[in-house]
Motif scaffolding. Structure first.
Motif, short mmCIF file in Angstrom:
data_model
loop_
_atom_site.label_atom_id
_atom_site.label_comp_id
_atom_site.label_asym_id
_atom_site.label_seq_id
_atom_site.Cartn_x
_atom_site.Cartn_y
_atom_site.Cartn_z
N GLY A 19 0.80 -1.21 0.00
CA GLY A 19 0.00 0.00 0.00
C GLY A 19 0.84 1.26 0.00
O GLY A 19 1.84 1.38 -0.71
N SER A 20 0.45 2.23 0.84
CA SER A 20 1.13 3.52 0.88
C SER A 20 2.54 3.40 1.45
O SER A 20 3.37 4.30 1.28
CB SER A 20 0.33 4.52 1.71
OG SER A 20 0.20 4.06 3.04
N LYS A 21 2.84 2.28 2.14
CA LYS A 21 4.17 2.09 2.74
C LYS A 21 5.13 1.33 1.82
O LYS A 21 6.27 1.09 2.19
CB LYS A 21 4.04 1.34 4.07
CG LYS A 21 3.31 2.14 5.14
CD LYS A 21 3.28 1.40 6.46
CE LYS A 21 2.58 2.23 7.53
NZ LYS A 21 2.53 1.53 8.82
N ARG A 22 4.65 0.94 0.66
CA ARG A 22 5.49 0.19 -0.27
C ARG A 22 6.54 1.13 -0.87
O ARG A 22 6.22 2.24 -1.31
CB ARG A 22 4.66 -0.44 -1.38
CG ARG A 22 5.44 -1.41 -2.28
CD ARG A 22 4.48 -2.21 -3.14
NE ARG A 22 5.16 -3.12 -4.04
CZ ARG A 22 5.62 -4.32 -3.70
NH1 ARG A 22 5.46 -4.74 -2.45
NH2 ARG A 22 6.22 -5.10 -4.57
N ARG A 23 7.80 0.68 -0.87
CA ARG A 23 8.86 1.51 -1.44
C ARG A 23 9.84 0.65 -2.23
O ARG A 23 10.11 -0.49 -1.88
CB ARG A 23 9.59 2.29 -0.36
CG ARG A 23 10.35 1.44 0.63
CD ARG A 23 10.91 2.29 1.76
NE ARG A 23 11.74 1.48 2.67
CZ ARG A 23 13.04 1.31 2.54
NH1 ARG A 23 13.69 1.88 1.55
NH2 ARG A 23 13.72 0.57 3.41
#
Length: 256
Positions: A19-23
């Motif tokens: 999600g938004s924490k994927r890097r």
């Protein structure tokens, strides 16, 4: 197959999290290693170099891009035939050896897993090959020095006769006086056994000693490739690489 393509990594990208924490930690990395060659990935901590090594070793199977080994495309999941030909040596020789297992047991296990015979002879032979000897069979890791432990870790990787060795900062946990001994051992083993190496390190001197070519990494990307001679001479095109080289050149001996 052409030995120019013994290892061929194309467009490798690796991300962690959801999600938004994927890097993204590795971004579109490509390199090739000829059979019997040695290639280095250099960069500061966190640049993604060890993440690449773990993906190629099968320890992290969540990556995109292509990994070709000896003419065949390697899938994200690996079988026993792959692991019989590709082995990894880790940074910390104490953490990578079971503290309550004798050296003999550490070396016996991979032989049994891969169905080798003549176990005792193979153990004696590999201990001699790494500069120890059969008398080390009945010692525990805590009875060994750091350099001896790393020699055992190298022996464990070698004993099933791989063709590709993945080396994750194999000397960084050792005293400076011992580092040179281990690097010279790795160089000799490669020449004697026709091994192919992929080594990661933050130490330019280490890479220049072992590898013919290297990729300089920053923020998950390979900025540029250089030969060992380029590294020693400080020949770089990227600003980051020039700065990185300049900070390290004093530690790199000229090639005799």
């Amino acid at each position: 197959m052409s030995d120019q393509n013994f290892v061929n990594v194309t467009g490798m990208t690796i991300s962690f999290g959801t999600g938004s924490k994927r890097r993204q930690v590795v971004r579109d990395v490509s390199f090739q290693i000829p059979k019997g060659g040695a290639y280095g990935l250099i960069g500061e901590s966190g640049c993604g170099k060890s993440t690449i090594l773990r993906a190629l070793a099968g320890l992290n199977t969540d990556f995109s891009g292509t990994f070709q080994f000896d003419g065949e495309t390697v899938g994200n999941k690996r079988g026993k035939p792959f692991f019989s030909r590709v082995q990894m040596v880790f940074q910390d020789p104490y953490a990578s050896l079971h503290p309550r297992k004798l050296v003999q047991d550490v070396l016996t296990e991979p032989l049994k897993v891969h169905g080798f015979d003549n176990i005792h002879q193979r153990i004696d032979d590999v201990l001699r090959a790494v500069g120890l000897g059969p008398q080390f069979r009945f010692r525990y890791p805590h009875e060994l020095s750091g350099g001896q432990r790393q020699r055992i870790a190298i022996a464990r990787a070698l004993i099933i006769e791989p063709t590709l060795m993945l080396l994750d900062e194999p000397t960084s946990a050792l005293d400076v006086s011992v580092q040179a001994e281990i690097l010279n051992l790795l160089k000799t083993l490669r020449e004697e056994r026709g091994l192919t190496y992929l080594m990661v390190s933050h130490d330019l001197a280490v890479i220049a000693h072992i590898c013919e070519r290297a990729g300089i990494m920053q923020h998950g990307r390979v900025l540029e490739e250089m030969t060992a001679d380029d590294i020693r001479a400080g020949r770089a095109t990227a600003d980051y690489t020039r700065t990185f080289l300049q900070a390290s050149l004093d530690a790199i001996p000229s090639q005799e």
